[in-house]
Design a protein around this motif. Structure first.
Motif: not given
Length: 459
Positions: A434-440
């Motif tokens: 929810l806080t990092d659009e590029n979360a893996d």
């Protein structure tokens, strides 16, 4: 009630190897309890934190009735709310009330470590001891089936929604979403039309993992696989990935999840009660908290069942156990079971108890008759509702999307091993998405599964 004390809970460091204070061999027997029947006892009992004055007065009315029936017992109320991140420290520090509540997920561990009193012999003497729902009762039982902790509330997860925000957004409050795609569409519409959060998501104090796992269950997955004594974490799976991708799309494509991504149970309910959240996922019995502790307008409240999609989709269910401090004296243990019987279960099992509880609540304008998932069978619950029919003061029709359908939905118990640890491990996973659009997502789930499996293997 002879006196009332509201005491703060201290937080201390949890030490390794917490010693057991009660053993099955030392369990209090009915004969022991009878011999202690007139011994003077001061009983510290849990009362929810942050209650409004009216709710406290309703509690005091019931406590006064109890002490009238049990004049040798002095009841002192202590503010207490179970929180996953602090409970172990409170337990280790000896700051809990004599009678306190814990979620179903904590029951087996507390019993195995003998960190609560073995009151099973006294519970077995209660007239309704054999009438509990078997699945519900198991949460408070030892391996041999002895009832160390007593189930006092059960729930199946649901979607709480704000009827006023639905109407403001042009949605029909009487026709809430029935699919996950409709939930997403409704959240986006609420956000766009009202400026409020469409779907509020809990992410901290173990709640992020709890709600994520709720989504996974509803989409057909599970958190753990059990084969005899072997438990395997099943987190790095397409089911968890699907649930996280769903949340990611709502957050980053729809912008429908607001700007608060560290909600826990209390703060999410506070904002929902204040009309800042259109929908949130939580236990179906949260109405009382919302109106008595978060001042929600009852006219704005709505609740519906979770959409179930997938071959093995189910509603994650759980509940609350009443337990007794392991350090309680025999006289305190006997008094504690009397209190549990009177305060928690009398209103469910006897007409006198049901009416007295309802009258005390109604006199203070507290909710009476809000539908819940009962700890006994549905017939017992329906009978208790009939006893208090003239006192019910909640808008039952606004619960209909939930209460009319929850009994037809398959319920599945929470993950059986290292449950709270599993939820805690998943909190930062949800936060990252929810806080990092590029979360893996793939890496997050692989790492989480490895961590959870280690915790399961440790026992």
């Amino acid at each position: 009630m002879k006196s009332r004390m509201i005491a703060p809970l201290a937080v201390v460091a949890l030490t390794a190897g917490l010693a057991a204070c009660s053993t099955g061999d030392d369990a209090l027997t009915p004969a022991d309890a009878e011999a202690l029947a007139d011994e003077e006892v001061t009983l510290h009992v849990a009362i929810d934190e942050g209650l409004e004055d009216e709710a406290i007065e309703a509690f005091e009315t019931r406590a006064a009735e109890f002490t009238e029936q049990h004049p040798h017992i002095t009841v002192e109320a202590q503010e207490y709310t179970w929180t996953g991140t602090t409970f172990a420290a409170d337990l280790a520090g000896g700051t809990l009330p004599t009678v306190f509540t814990v979620p179903f997920t904590d029951g087996r561990g507390l019993i195995e470590r003998q960190q609560i009193a073995d009151i099973s012999a006294l519970v077995a003497e209660l007239p309704y001891a054999d009438q509990f729902n078997e699945t519900v009762a198991a949460a408070g039982q030892s391996a041999d089936g002895a009832q160390w902790a007593v189930p006092v509330a059960a729930y199946g997860q649901g979607i709480h929604y704000n009827r006023a925000l639905f109407a403001e957004a042009g949605l029909d409050p009487d026709a809430p979403p029935t699919t996950w795609e409709e939930v997403r569409e409704a959240a986006r519409t609420i956000s766009e039309e009202t400026g409020q959060t469409g779907l509020g998501m809990m992410t901290s104090s173990n709640t992020g993992g709890w709600i994520l796992t709720t989504l996974v269950y509803a989409m057909g997955g599970r958190a753990e696989a059990v084969d005899g004594e072997e438990v395997t974490a099943t987190i790095d799976t397409p089911d968890y990935k699907e649930a996280l991708e769903y949340l990611h799309a709502m957050r980053w494509e729809d912008d429908s999840m607001g700007d608060e991504f560290l909600y826990d149970w209390a703060t999410s309910h506070a904002d929902f009660g204040a009309g800042k959240i259109g929908m949130m996922i939580s236990g179906g019995g949260d109405y009382g908290n919302l109106v008595t502790q978060n001042a929600m307008n009852p006219d704005d409240y709505g609740v519906t069942v979770l959409p179930l999609e997938g071959d093995d989709a189910a509603v994650l269910g759980g509940g609350t156990l009443a337990a007794v401090d392991a350090k309680a004296t025999p006289a305190e243990q006997a008094a504690a079971v009397e209190w549990i019987d009177f305060y928690y279960l009398g209103k469910l099992t006897t007409q006198e108890g049901a009416v007295a509880d309802a009258e005390a609540a109604a006199a203070q304008d507290q909710p009476v008759g809000a539908p819940i998932l009962p700890v006994f069978d549905k017939a017992t619950y329906d009978r208790s509702q009939e006893w208090i029919a003239d006192l019910i003061n909640v808008p039952l029709e606004q619960f209909a999307p939930y209460s009319d359908r929850i009994y037809d939905q398959p319920l599945a118990a929470e993950p059986p091993a290292a449950t709270q640890d599993l939820y805690a491990t998943l909190d930062p996973v949800v936060q990252a998405v929810l806080t990092d659009e590029n979360a893996d997502i793939d890496t997050l789930l692989a790492d989480a599964e490895q961590q959870v499996q280690t915790l399961i293997d440790r026992g």
